[in-house]
Write a protein that holds these residues in place. Structure first.
Motif, PDB file in Angstrom:
ATOM      1  N   PHE A 115      14.564  44.399 -13.741  1.00  0.00           N
ATOM      2  CA  PHE A 115      15.170  44.990 -12.543  1.00  0.00           C
ATOM      3  C   PHE A 115      16.187  46.074 -12.917  1.00  0.00           C
ATOM      4  N   LEU A 116      17.013  45.787 -13.927  1.00  0.00           N
ATOM      5  CA  LEU A 116      18.082  46.721 -14.292  1.00  0.00           C
ATOM      6  C   LEU A 116      17.559  47.988 -14.962  1.00  0.00           C
ATOM      7  N   ARG A 117      16.330  47.957 -15.455  1.00  0.00           N
ATOM      8  CA  ARG A 117      15.749  49.176 -16.038  1.00  0.00           C
ATOM      9  C   ARG A 117      15.642  50.296 -15.012  1.00  0.00           C
ATOM     10  N   ARG A 118      15.570  49.945 -13.743  1.00  0.00           N
ATOM     11  CA  ARG A 118      15.441  50.952 -12.685  1.00  0.00           C
ATOM     12  C   ARG A 118      16.800  51.487 -12.229  1.00  0.00           C
ATOM     13  N   ALA A 119      17.902  50.860 -12.695  1.00  0.00           N
ATOM     14  CA  ALA A 119      19.224  51.218 -12.189  1.00  0.00           C
ATOM     15  C   ALA A 119      19.801  52.434 -12.905  1.00  0.00           C
ATOM     16  N   ASP A 120      20.655  53.165 -12.184  1.00  0.00           N
ATOM     17  CA  ASP A 120      21.402  54.290 -12.753  1.00  0.00           C
ATOM     18  C   ASP A 120      22.886  53.971 -12.874  1.00  0.00           C
ATOM     19  N   ILE A 121      23.378  53.106 -11.990  1.00  0.00           N
ATOM     20  CA  ILE A 121      24.777  52.665 -12.015  1.00  0.00           C
ATOM     21  C   ILE A 121      24.797  51.189 -11.646  1.00  0.00           C
ATOM     22  N   TYR A 122      25.618  50.407 -12.349  1.00  0.00           N
ATOM     23  CA  TYR A 122      25.783  49.009 -11.997  1.00  0.00           C
ATOM     24  C   TYR A 122      27.207  48.793 -11.489  1.00  0.00           C
ATOM     25  N   VAL A 123      27.343  47.996 -10.415  1.00  0.00           N
ATOM     26  CA  VAL A 123      28.665  47.722  -9.841  1.00  0.00           C
ATOM     27  C   VAL A 123      28.909  46.213  -9.811  1.00  0.00           C
ATOM     28  N   GLN A 124      30.053  45.783 -10.356  1.00  0.00           N
ATOM     29  CA  GLN A 124      30.494  44.391 -10.274  1.00  0.00           C
ATOM     30  C   GLN A 124      31.809  44.377  -9.482  1.00  0.00           C
ATOM     31  N   PRO A 125      31.730  44.202  -8.146  1.00  0.00           N
ATOM     32  CA  PRO A 125      32.908  44.347  -7.293  1.00  0.00           C
ATOM     33  C   PRO A 125      33.667  43.043  -7.043  1.00  0.00           C
ATOM     34  N   SER A 126      33.489  42.056  -7.920  1.00  0.00           N
ATOM     35  CA  SER A 126      34.019  40.707  -7.697  1.00  0.00           C
ATOM     36  C   SER A 126      35.525  40.701  -7.440  1.00  0.00           C
ATOM     37  N   LEU A 127      35.950  39.775  -6.596  1.00  0.00           N
ATOM     38  CA  LEU A 127      37.369  39.553  -6.373  1.00  0.00           C
ATOM     39  C   LEU A 127      37.963  38.792  -7.556  1.00  0.00           C
ATOM     40  N   GLN A 128      37.139  37.971  -8.201  1.00  0.00           N
ATOM     41  CA  GLN A 128      37.537  37.256  -9.418  1.00  0.00           C
ATOM     42  C   GLN A 128      36.273  36.925 -10.195  1.00  0.00           C
ATOM     43  N   ASP A 129      36.277  37.222 -11.482  1.00  0.00           N
ATOM     44  CA  ASP A 129      35.142  36.909 -12.337  1.00  0.00           C
ATOM     45  C   ASP A 129      35.645  36.917 -13.771  1.00  0.00           C
ATOM     46  N   THR A 130      35.221  35.951 -14.543  1.00  0.00           N
ATOM     47  CA  THR A 130      35.759  35.825 -15.893  1.00  0.00           C
ATOM     48  C   THR A 130      35.097  36.809 -16.847  1.00  0.00           C
ATOM     49  N   GLN A 131      33.806  36.646 -17.087  1.00  0.00           N
ATOM     50  CA  GLN A 131      33.027  37.541 -17.946  1.00  0.00           C
ATOM     51  C   GLN A 131      31.587  37.506 -17.449  1.00  0.00           C
ATOM     52  N   PRO A 132      31.288  38.150 -16.318  1.00  0.00           N
ATOM     53  CA  PRO A 132      29.949  38.018 -15.732  1.00  0.00           C
ATOM     54  C   PRO A 132      28.833  38.497 -16.652  1.00  0.00           C
ATOM     55  N   PHE A 133      27.803  37.666 -16.805  1.00  0.00           N
ATOM     56  CA  PHE A 133      26.644  38.026 -17.614  1.00  0.00           C
ATOM     57  C   PHE A 133      25.983  39.295 -17.096  1.00  0.00           C
ATOM     58  N   SER A 134      26.045  39.493 -15.788  1.00  0.00           N
ATOM     59  CA  SER A 134      25.359  40.641 -15.198  1.00  0.00           C
ATOM     60  C   SER A 134      25.889  41.968 -15.735  1.00  0.00           C
ATOM     61  N   VAL A 135      27.177  42.027 -16.046  1.00  0.00           N
ATOM     62  CA  VAL A 135      27.735  43.259 -16.624  1.00  0.00           C
ATOM     63  C   VAL A 135      27.150  43.485 -18.011  1.00  0.00           C
ATOM     64  N   THR A 136      27.103  42.427 -18.823  1.00  0.00           N
ATOM     65  CA  THR A 136      26.524  42.552 -20.162  1.00  0.00           C
ATOM     66  C   THR A 136      25.044  42.930 -20.089  1.00  0.00           C
ATOM     67  N   GLU A 137      24.323  42.328 -19.141  1.00  0.00           N
ATOM     68  CA  GLU A 137      22.900  42.666 -18.985  1.00  0.00           C
ATOM     69  C   GLU A 137      22.726  44.127 -18.605  1.00  0.00           C
ATOM     70  N   ALA A 138      23.611  44.640 -17.759  1.00  0.00           N
ATOM     71  CA  ALA A 138      23.543  46.057 -17.393  1.00  0.00           C
ATOM     72  C   ALA A 138      23.842  46.935 -18.607  1.00  0.00           C
ATOM     73  N   GLN A 139      24.855  46.557 -19.379  1.00  0.00           N
ATOM     74  CA  GLN A 139      25.187  47.329 -20.573  1.00  0.00           C
ATOM     75  C   GLN A 139      24.015  47.363 -21.546  1.00  0.00           C
ATOM     76  N   LEU A 140      23.368  46.213 -21.742  1.00  0.00           N
ATOM     77  CA  LEU A 140      22.215  46.162 -22.654  1.00  0.00           C
ATOM     78  C   LEU A 140      21.054  47.009 -22.147  1.00  0.00           C
ATOM     79  N   ALA A 141      21.005  47.222 -20.835  1.00  0.00           N
ATOM     80  CA  ALA A 141      19.968  48.084 -20.254  1.00  0.00           C
ATOM     81  C   ALA A 141      20.340  49.556 -20.348  1.00  0.00           C
TER      82      ALA A 141
END
Length: 412
Positions: free
Chosen positions: A300-326
Motif C-alpha cells: 500500500f505504501l509503495r503508492r504513497a508520496d507523503i505519509y502523515v502520522q497525526p496522532s495525539l499520542q504515540d510512542t514509536q508507531p510502526f507505520s512511520v517506520t514502514e513509510a520510511q522503509l518505503a
C-alpha cells in the motif's frame, strides 16, 4: 529458556504492538528460545495461548466476580462504570491466566501494566517479569475522555479517580517488574515522573523484519492513484488518539489551495463512519479513500508520496517506520515519542500536535516540491534500514531476559 509474551488486550487488534509481538516471537524462536503468546480473544471473550490451542472463557468466572464486586458491598468501586468494567475484566483475565498456567516459564514478558500486575499476583515462584511500556495508559485514557469532553485537561484528568486508577496500575507494574523495556525517551520520562528508578529501564527501539517487509513491498498494490494526483497516506487504527480527524481538517484547508492530491487511509476502528462523515461535511469526501483493514501495508505504501502520522499520542508507531522503509517522507506530530523518529527536513518533518493549519501548510509546500520529497524519502529509507534491525532488537531483548533472570537469583 521458556518465555511467555503476555498481554491483557486482544492480540490481533493491537496494531503495531501485534507486529512487535509476532516478530519478536519468531526471531526468538529462531534463536532456540521457546516462546508462547497469551492474550484475549474479544469475540469469544476468552484468554488463550496462541500457539498451544489452550483457552479459558472469562464468562465462566464473571458471575462469581460480579457477586463479589457488587454495588452494595463496594459502592465506591462500582460508582464508575469504566473502572468497574476494568476491574471485572482484570480479575477475570488473572483467573484465566492462572488456570492456563504461567509457573513453568523462565521469564514473563508483559506487554502492558494490567498483564504485569496480574502475572505477579498469580506467579507461584520467583519468576522474573519484564514489562514493555508501549504507551502511557493513563494518558491514553485521558484522550478517550477528552473526545467526549474537549475542555478536559491532562492535569485535571490525572487527579481524577479514573486518572489515579490508571496511574496506579502503571506504578504498580513498574515496581513489580525486574526490568522495563521502552522504545523512546518520551515513554521513559512518563515513568520517571512516577518515581521509577533509572536503573530499571532498557531502551530498545522497535524494529522491522526487513526481508519480510521487502517481500511484501514487492507485491503491487491493487489500486493506482488518479492521473495527476499524489497520494497522502495514513495507516493505523481509526480512533480518536490517532488524530485522523486533525488530518481531515488539514485536508479541507488544502483543498482550497490545490486539488492535485488524494488521501488514502488504511485501517479500521470505531471512528470509521464518523471520519467519513467529517470528510464529507468538510468537502473532501471524494478526496479521501477509506480502504479498511489491509493485509499488506508495505505494498500500500509503495503508492504513497507523503505519509502523515497525526496522532495525539504515540510512542514509536510502526507505520512511520514502514513509510520510511518505503522511501516515503513522513510528517509526524510533535508529541510523545514521534519526534524521536525523524530528523527534521532530513528524514521527515514534525508539526505541532493537533495543529491542522500547520499540517496543511506543510502538505502544500511538499506537494509543490518534488525534489525535497524524494530526497527526504531516500534519506529516511537509508536511516530506517540502518537503525531498525530486527536482529539487533531481538538480541538486545534476549540480553534483557538473561539479565532479569540473573537478578531473580537463578539461571537457565
Amino acid at each position: 529458556m521458556r518465555v511467555l509474551l503476555v498481554t491483557y488486550w486482544e492480540l490481533t487488534q493491537m496494531g503495531g504492538i501485534w507486529t512487535y509481538l509476532r516478530q519478536l516471537a519468531d526471531h526468538l524462536t529462531s534463536l532456540g528460545v521457546e516462546v508462547d503468546i497469551m492474550g484475549t480473544n474479544a469475540a469469544s471473550n476468552e484468554v488463550y495461548v496462541r500457539n498451544l490451542n489452550q483457552s479459558f472463557s472469562k464468562t465462566k468466572v464473571w458471575p462469581m466476580l460480579q457477586t463479589k464486586l457488587n454495588p452494595t458491598d463496594l459502592p465506591q468501586f462500582t460508582a464508575d462504570s469504566l473502572l468497574a468494567y476494568y476491574e471485572l475484566n482484570r480479575y477475570a483475565f488473572e483467573m484465566a491466566a492462572a488456570y492456563l498456567g504461567v509457573n513453568h516459564y523462565d521469564i514473563i514478558h508483559a506487554q502492558d501494566p494490567v498483564a504485569a500486575v496480574a502475572m505477579k499476583r498469580i506467579l507461584g515462584r520467583n519468576t522474573p517479569v519484564v514489562t514493555s511500556y508501549h504507551g502511557a495508559l493513563a494518558r491514553e485514557t485521558f484522550y478517550d475522555a477528552q473526545n467526549s469532553n474537549p475542555q478536559l485537561t491532562l492535569p485535571t484528568y490525572l487527579q481524577s479517580k479514573r486518572g489515579r486508577y490508571f496511574l496506579s496500575l502503571e506504578k504498580r507494574s513498574a515496581a513489580q517488574s525486574e526490568l522495563i523495556l521502552v522504545s523512546s525517551h518520551w515513554i521513559k520520562s512518563t515513568l520517571t515522573e512516577l518515581n521509577v528508578p533509572e536503573s530499571q529501564f532498557r531502551l530498545i527501539p522497535y524494529a522491522i523484519d526487513l526481508p519480510s517487509y521487502q517481500a511484501s513491498a514487492a507485491v503491487k498494490f491493487r489500486q493506482k492513484p488518479p492521473a495527476g494526483k499524489k497520494v497522502i497516506a495514513f495507516t493505523g487504527r481509526l480512533e480518536y488518539i490517532k488524530g485522523v480527524h486533525v488530518l481531515i481538517n488539514a485536508l479541507a484547508g488544502l483543498k482550497t489551495l490545490r486539488s492535485d492530491w488524494v488521501c488514502w487511509i488504511a485501517g479500521e476502528g470505531n471512528l470509521m463512519e464518523e471520519l467519513r462523515d467529517q470528510a464529507s461535511r468538510m468537502g473532501v469526501g471524494d478526496d479521501v479513500v477509506f480502504f479498511g483493514k489491509l493485509d499488506n501495508i508495505p505494498s500500500f505504501l509503495r503508492r504513497a508520496d507523503i505519509y502523515v502520522q497525526p496522532s495525539l499520542q504515540d510512542t514509536q508507531p510502526f507505520s512511520v517506520t514502514e513509510a520510511q522503509l518505503a522511501g516515503v517522507p513522513a510528517i509526524v506530530s510533535g508529541t510523545a515519542g514521534m519526534p524521536e523518529m525523524v530528523d527534521p527536513a532530513n528524514t521527515g518533518w514534525v508539526v505541532p500536535p493537533q495543529d491542522a493549519n500547520s499540517l496543511c501548510s506543510l502538505l502544500h509546500a511538499l506537494l509543490e516540491d518534488d525534489a525535497t520529497r524524494k530526497r527526504v524519502g531516500i534519506q529516511a529509507k537509508a536511516w530506517a534500514e540502518q537503525h531498525r534491525s530486527l536482529e539487533e532488537m531481538g538480541m538486545r531483548t534476549l540480553q534483557v531476559y538473561q539479565e532479569a533472570i540473573q537478578r531473580g537469583g537463578h539461571s537457565v
